[in-house]
Design a protein around this motif. Structure first.
Motif, PDB file in Angstrom:
ATOM      1  N   ASN A 367       0.768  -1.159   0.009  1.00 47.85           N
ATOM      2  CA  ASN A 367      -0.045   0.001  -0.059  1.00 47.85           C
ATOM      3  C   ASN A 367       0.782   1.304  -0.134  1.00 47.85           C
ATOM      4  O   ASN A 367       0.275   2.328   0.359  1.00 47.85           O
ATOM      5  N   VAL A 368       1.901   1.240  -0.396  1.00 45.33           N
ATOM      6  CA  VAL A 368       2.954   2.404  -0.496  1.00 45.33           C
ATOM      7  C   VAL A 368       2.337   3.422  -1.251  1.00 45.33           C
ATOM      8  O   VAL A 368       2.117   3.182  -2.522  1.00 45.33           O
ATOM      9  N   TYR A 372      -5.653   1.992   0.140  1.00 47.78           N
ATOM     10  CA  TYR A 372      -6.532   0.893   0.560  1.00 47.78           C
ATOM     11  C   TYR A 372      -6.451   0.765   2.171  1.00 47.78           C
ATOM     12  O   TYR A 372      -5.568   1.055   2.765  1.00 47.78           O
ATOM     13  N   THR A 373      -7.612   0.553   2.636  1.00 46.38           N
ATOM     14  CA  THR A 373      -7.598   0.458   4.294  1.00 46.38           C
ATOM     15  C   THR A 373      -6.688  -0.803   4.874  1.00 46.38           C
ATOM     16  O   THR A 373      -6.197  -1.596   3.987  1.00 46.38           O
ATOM     17  N   THR A 374      -6.324  -0.437   5.988  1.00 46.04           N
ATOM     18  CA  THR A 374      -5.517  -1.606   6.732  1.00 46.04           C
ATOM     19  C   THR A 374      -6.249  -2.721   6.619  1.00 46.04           C
ATOM     20  O   THR A 374      -5.426  -3.882   6.157  1.00 46.04           O
ATOM     21  N   VAL A 396       2.456  -2.096   6.466  1.00 49.77           N
ATOM     22  CA  VAL A 396       1.348  -1.540   5.559  1.00 49.77           C
ATOM     23  C   VAL A 396       1.580   0.054   5.655  1.00 49.77           C
ATOM     24  O   VAL A 396       1.747   0.526   6.995  1.00 49.77           O
ATOM     25  N   ASP A 397       1.349   0.837   4.562  1.00 47.80           N
ATOM     26  CA  ASP A 397       1.776   2.194   4.634  1.00 47.80           C
ATOM     27  C   ASP A 397       0.196   2.816   4.682  1.00 47.80           C
ATOM     28  O   ASP A 397      -0.738   2.613   4.000  1.00 47.80           O
ATOM     29  N   GLN A 430       2.487  -0.780  10.951  1.00 44.99           N
ATOM     30  CA  GLN A 430       1.803   0.199  10.271  1.00 44.99           C
ATOM     31  C   GLN A 430       2.723   1.546  10.220  1.00 44.99           C
ATOM     32  O   GLN A 430       3.017   2.085  11.266  1.00 44.99           O
ATOM     33  N   LEU A 431       2.982   2.043   9.037  1.00 49.38           N
ATOM     34  CA  LEU A 431       4.063   3.053   8.855  1.00 49.38           C
ATOM     35  C   LEU A 431       3.604   4.054   8.084  1.00 49.38           C
ATOM     36  O   LEU A 431       2.861   3.795   7.145  1.00 49.38           O
TER      37      LEU A 431
END
Length: 466
Positions: A367-368, A372-374, A396-397, A430-431
């Motif tokens: 998702n970088v 899209y949702t986590t 996940v971004d 989560q980042l």
């Protein structure tokens, strides 16, 4: 320290994954490179009057006679720089012998005048190889430490000394190779694009919201062909984070032929050879310091616009990149980018990750720079995992996924900031990988704003979700 203990807020599943890491045996963290001299004299330096070579796998130094001071004939390691922290426990150990009995000196000190030392001790070498070990407590707080062996200022003329198995470890109960347990939280970049904009525009009505909602949050720093001397750029960023006892997140973004399908993010190194040199310097500049690195966002997503020869060439570069972090940055978790939930089927992405060297990476990123949702991304990541020969963790971004995706990828309206950087919550981490407020390109609500350029309007829209 032990930020991982403070981050157990996600779920019982996350807690179950963390407890073994806490309860298991811990190991010291190595701060030096090439202490066994398998790579010759790489990373080691000496004064001009004390030439170095490798003799039967040991470092050999020819020490002159007639010098006045211990430091007049010296060898050691200072590049890449390493950090020493006050109150932490360290051990310097090595094997040494000499052609004649001599009392010499070793220090661990700050590599700036007046060179204050946290370890400064004398020891005697002779014709028998002996093991030396010097535990000490850090009395300095510096990101620019060095190790020295000071061999001058002695009566008796010239002599030869040999060293092997040189090790300097931080033994403050950290899990070996786990950067999340070696630091006290994620690094907030004081020079991020949003932070710099706030500093330069303090009277702008949007500055306070951008400062509190974005600029003060941990996010990644992206590195590419705009970064100049990549070793200096990466080393400076990681060194600042290490001095603060924080975990930096970096993005390597310089693959040749990037954005082959003609999007807004083309560019990259001029050739595969240039890329290999660049990524090798990138990894070496991190060295033994803790870090998170995302390797080449989007590089495995646009194969439909590439020939098989181009795909093979790209896979070779990505595999080489992964190997560099494995070899030169032992306390870095490197993640190959795996696109997003709406781009490539999970089984296909698993094949692509495998072909690009995932086996030697810590995991993969998802998702970088997308929306899209986590929850959607975790479902996709789990599906990718299910198609791998061996399971790998993923991150996940969440920088812009607060309102999910609307089917557009380039500066779409109505998007919102997501959860700030943290451990767990479904993925391994989560980042904020994409910098909120940085444009995707001259498109959508960012028309006229080039890719990578910070826009206070885009940032404010993400804060407000409009």
């Amino acid at each position: 320290m032990r930020w991982i203990l403070r981050g157990l807020v996600a779920s019982a599943l996350t807690l179950a994954a963390v407890i073994p890491a806490i309860q298991g045996a811990v190991a010291a963290t190595e701060l030096l490179q090439n202490g066994g001299f398998s790579s010759g004299t790489t990373s080691w330096w000496s004064t001009g009057n004390t030439p170095l070579s490798v003799d039967a796998g040991r470092l050999k130094a020819a020490v002159p006679g007639g010098t006045a001071n211990k430091w007049d004939a010296m060898l050691g390691q200072k590049t890449p720089a390493f950090a020493i922290h006050q109150g932490r426990q360290y051990t310097l150990s090595f094997d040494a012998s000499a052609s004649a009995s001599r009392q010499v000196r070793t220090t661990v000190q700050q590599n700036t005048d007046p060179y204050p030392a946290t370890l400064d001790t004398l020891f005697t070498v002779d014709t028998t190889t002996r093991h030396f070990s010097f535990p000490f407590t850090g009395s300095l707080e510096t990101a620019n430490a060095e190790l020295t062996f000071q061999l001058g200022g002695l009566a008796g003329g010239a002599f030869t000394v040999w060293f092997d198995n040189v090790s300097l470890t931080d033994s403050t109960g950290t899990a070996a190779g786990d950067p999340t347990q070696m630091t006290s939280g994620f690094y907030v970049d004081p020079n991020s694009n949003p932070a710099t904009w706030v500093q330069n525009n303090p009277s702008d009505g949007r500055a306070a919201a951008i400062q509190s909602s974005i600029a003060t949050k941990p996010m990644a720093r992206w590195f590419g062909n705009w970064s100049g001397d990549i070793g200096a750029a990466v080393g400076g960023f990681v060194g600042a984070a290490d001095a603060a006892d924080k975990l930096p997140v970096l993005v390597a973004y310089n693959i040749p032929g990037r954005d082959a399908c003609g999007g807004h993010s083309g560019g990259g190194a001029g050739s595969p050879a240039a890329y290999r040199t660049w990524i090798q310097s990138f990894a070496s500049a991190i060295g033994a310091r803790p870090a998170i690195v995302v390797i080449e966002p989007d590089s495995l997503g646009d194969f439909n616009c590439m020939s098989q020869a181009q795909i093979d060439e790209r896979n070779g570069m990505l595999s080489y990149a992964v190997q560099q972090f494995k070899n030169s940055a032992p306390n870095t978790w490197a993640y190959l980018d795996g696109g997003n939930a709406g781009w490539v089927a999970a089984n296909v992405m698993a094949q692509r990750l495998t072909g690009a060297g995932l086996a030697d990476a810590h995991g993969f990123s998802l998702n970088v720079s997308n929306y899209y949702t986590t929850a959607e991304t975790v479902a996709y990541g789990n599906s990718v995992q299910g198609n791998l020969a061996a399971s790998k963790p993923f991150v996940v971004d969440t920088s812009r996924n607060g309102n999910g995706a609307n089917g557009e990828w380039c500066n779409p309206p109505g998007r919102k900031l997501g959860a700030t950087s943290q451990l767990g919550g479904g993925p391994e981490m989560q980042l904020w990988i994409k910098v909120p407020g940085d444009s995707d390109g001259s498109c959508g609500i960012g028309a006229g704003i080039p890719a990578g350029t910070f826009s206070p309007d885009l940032a404010t829209r993400l804060i407000n979700g409009n």
